[in-house]
Design a protein around this motif. Sequence first.
Motif, short mmCIF file in Angstrom:
data_model
loop_
_atom_site.label_atom_id
_atom_site.label_comp_id
_atom_site.label_asym_id
_atom_site.label_seq_id
_atom_site.Cartn_x
_atom_site.Cartn_y
_atom_site.Cartn_z
N LEU A 282 9.66 -54.60 9.23
CA LEU A 282 8.39 -55.17 9.66
C LEU A 282 7.99 -54.69 11.05
O LEU A 282 6.81 -54.45 11.33
CB LEU A 282 8.46 -56.71 9.64
N ALA A 283 8.98 -54.54 11.93
CA ALA A 283 8.67 -54.05 13.28
C ALA A 283 8.16 -52.62 13.22
O ALA A 283 7.20 -52.24 13.93
CB ALA A 283 9.92 -54.14 14.15
N ALA A 284 8.78 -51.79 12.36
CA ALA A 284 8.34 -50.40 12.23
C ALA A 284 6.93 -50.33 11.66
O ALA A 284 6.09 -49.53 12.10
CB ALA A 284 9.31 -49.63 11.34
N HIS A 285 6.65 -51.17 10.67
CA HIS A 285 5.31 -51.19 10.07
C HIS A 285 4.26 -51.59 11.09
O HIS A 285 3.17 -51.01 11.16
CB HIS A 285 5.30 -52.16 8.89
N ARG A 286 4.61 -52.58 11.90
CA ARG A 286 3.67 -53.03 12.94
C ARG A 286 3.39 -51.94 13.94
O ARG A 286 2.25 -51.73 14.36
CB ARG A 286 4.26 -54.28 13.64
N ASP A 287 4.45 -51.20 14.35
CA ASP A 287 4.26 -50.11 15.32
C ASP A 287 3.39 -49.01 14.73
O ASP A 287 2.57 -48.39 15.44
CB ASP A 287 5.61 -49.55 15.72
N ASN A 288 3.54 -48.74 13.44
CA ASN A 288 2.79 -47.65 12.81
C ASN A 288 1.33 -47.99 12.62
O ASN A 288 0.48 -47.08 12.45
CB ASN A 288 3.39 -47.29 11.45
N THR A 289 0.98 -49.26 12.61
CA THR A 289 -0.42 -49.66 12.39
C THR A 289 -1.17 -49.94 13.67
O THR A 289 -2.33 -50.33 13.64
CB THR A 289 -0.46 -50.91 11.49
N ARG A 290 -0.52 -49.82 14.79
CA ARG A 290 -1.20 -50.06 16.07
C ARG A 290 -2.11 -48.89 16.45
O ARG A 290 -1.78 -47.75 16.22
CB ARG A 290 -0.18 -50.33 17.17
#
Length: 290
Positions: A282-290
């Motif tokens: 989830l942290a990686a997904h959040r970073d990729n969508t910023r």
Amino acid sequence: MTRMTLTRLTEMPAQGEPIVMVTAYDYPGARAAERAGVDMVLVGDSGAQTVLGYDSTVGVTVDEMLVLARAVRRGTETAFMVCDVPFGSTEVSDEQAVETAIRFVTSAGADAVKIEGGGEARLSRLRAVVAAGIPVVGHIGLTPQTAVALGGMRAQGRSVASAERLVDEALAVQDAGACCIVIEAVPAEITEVLRSILDVPLIGIGAGPADGQVLVLHDLLGVTEGATAKFVKQYGAVGDATVSAIAEYASEVRSAAFPSDEHRYAARTDALEAARNRAGVLAAHRDNTR
């Protein structure tokens, strides 16, 4: 366990058994009183000050008193439960008084209601409620709901006129149909005179020896802040102990001493690993969508 009845209560004085009554305003208080084996529990309008934070009893409503009464009823199994009818809920008419009393019986399971005073209007209310089939406990002497008219929260029966009025009111309240009478803040000698002429139990609070006694639960436990009435005896220091316990808890939270290992739940290794993996995704997904 045998539930206390009105018949049993009225028999107790003749058998030399003092009646024990305490106030209670919630389920834990009712449970404590029940476990201690009291005979009667009063859901007093003093709860306005004790648990609701009002300056006097006058402001409490029927709906608020019903919330307290229902909680106490759920906590009592054998004690006879009496409910104060609050100021303003019986003053208008006999019909209003009956309607209020019925609400306490049907909505809260009251065994009886308590009506303060012994003037003609109060006697009329008392008679009407009794005629409706609801037991009434009278209350004479210091009547907190109308204390202003009595000159404040002060002892009664200390002058000739006041002593004579107490005798008149006691007999009038009994004759109106009260099943028993609470007498508050009256010299013990006056109480003894009244006991000699009454046929119903007389329950004292600040009135010396009587057929029974009542105290506010929070007063006798030492929960009440500030000065208490002259007649209060504290049998515990629960208030100070409560403050001390909360202060110790606050100190341990601030120092990180609480919670310690003994107050924590152990995590399974696979569950912990799953949580870490999920958090990473989830942290990686959040970073990729910023």
